[in-house]
Motif scaffolding. Structure first.
Motif, short mmCIF file in Angstrom:
data_model
loop_
_atom_site.label_atom_id
_atom_site.label_comp_id
_atom_site.label_asym_id
_atom_site.label_seq_id
_atom_site.Cartn_x
_atom_site.Cartn_y
_atom_site.Cartn_z
N LYS A 1 -6.95 24.61 43.85
CA LYS A 1 -7.37 25.75 43.23
C LYS A 1 -6.28 26.28 42.44
CE LYS A 1 -9.02 27.18 47.91
NZ LYS A 1 -8.70 27.79 49.03
N GLY A 2 -6.58 27.16 41.45
CA GLY A 2 -5.57 27.41 40.51
C GLY A 2 -6.32 28.00 39.34
N VAL A 3 -5.29 28.46 38.16
CA VAL A 3 -5.67 28.74 36.92
C VAL A 3 -5.48 28.05 35.87
CG1 VAL A 3 -5.47 30.78 35.29
CG2 VAL A 3 -5.56 31.40 37.86
N LEU B 1 -4.54 20.20 36.86
CA LEU B 1 -4.67 21.12 38.25
C LEU B 1 -5.87 20.68 38.98
CD1 LEU B 1 -4.12 24.04 39.05
CD2 LEU B 1 -6.01 24.88 37.94
N ILE B 2 -6.84 20.42 38.52
CA ILE B 2 -7.95 20.04 39.37
C ILE B 2 -8.10 18.50 39.51
CG2 ILE B 2 -10.32 19.98 39.75
CD1 ILE B 2 -9.15 22.77 39.38
N PRO C 1 -15.80 22.66 36.01
CA PRO C 1 -16.58 23.99 36.13
C PRO C 1 -15.63 24.90 36.68
CG PRO C 1 -17.39 22.33 37.35
CD PRO C 1 -16.43 21.59 36.58
N MET C 2 -15.43 26.07 36.16
CA MET C 2 -14.70 26.95 36.57
C MET C 2 -15.30 28.23 36.05
SD MET C 2 -11.13 26.07 34.71
CE MET C 2 -10.93 24.26 35.12
N TRP C 3 -14.81 29.53 36.61
CA TRP C 3 -15.22 30.80 36.17
C TRP C 3 -14.12 30.93 34.87
CZ3 TRP C 3 -11.18 34.41 36.84
CH2 TRP C 3 -10.39 34.28 37.62
N ARG C 4 -14.82 31.73 33.91
CA ARG C 4 -13.89 32.12 32.67
C ARG C 4 -13.89 33.58 32.62
NH1 ARG C 4 -16.79 28.97 27.95
NH2 ARG C 4 -15.12 29.93 26.69
#
Length: 180
Positions: A133-135, A126-127, A158-161
């Motif tokens: 951007k994405g999930v 994804l990254i 690093p991404m929000w969880r």
């Protein structure tokens, strides 16, 4: 699954899991093309996935490492299970026993480290660029509940969880409309 469908890459721990998910999504979302590893050669599947934003692609380990999907091509990566090595893998078992014979933690130094590398590779589908951007949806609750979960999570970008389904669906809807 995405509210509007497509742009989803499903990474499964087994061929059976990928095939079952493919069939389930095909039944529930007949207007979305769902490709499964084995339907065609990987280059053909990747080409079709990239060309049509309403296509999903599900597969196993070679998709974790062998496909590059920058930009809006992929906005949801689903990982069904933490990718630990199989317990009957003779090489990994021998490595774990060797570490333990020397006083180390074979599970953490071999199995968990291997899984962390694969999680990083899987989420890396994804990254690919700084503005992607994405999930990344890891469906295995052990990432949040097991003692080794934070070790595994630290290997990922690093991404929000969150475990809030509605929050995730809202983020995917914003991506569909082009909002941030």
């Amino acid at each position: 699954m995405r509210a509007a469908g497509g742009r989803t890459l499903g990474l499964f721990s087994s061929r059976r899991g990928a095939e079952a998910a493919t069939e389930a999504v095909r039944e529930r979302m007949p207007d979305v093309e769902v490709l499964c590893q084995g339907d065609a050669q990987l280059p053909e599947l990747a080409r079709r996935f990239v060309e049509d934003p309403r296509t999903c692609l599900f597969g196993t380990l070679s998709l974790w490492q062998g496909i590059d999907l920058p930009g809006e091509t992929c906005q949801l990566v689903i990982i069904d299970r933490i990718p630990f090595p199989r317990p009957d893998d003779p090489l990994m078992s021998a490595r774990q026993r060797l570490v333990e014979r020397h006083g180390g933690n074979g599970f953490m130094q071999v199995a968990a480290t291997h899984a962390a590398l694969l999680l990083a590779q899987g989420s890396g589908r994804l990254i690919r660029r700084a503005d992607d951007k994405g999930v990344v949806a890891v469906l295995d609750s052990r990432l949040a509940t097991a003692r080794y979960g934070s070790f595994l999570a630290s290997s990922m970008p690093p991404m929000w969880r969150t475990v809030d389904r509605e929050l995730v669906l809202g983020a995917l809807r914003r991506l569909d409309t082009g909002a941030s």
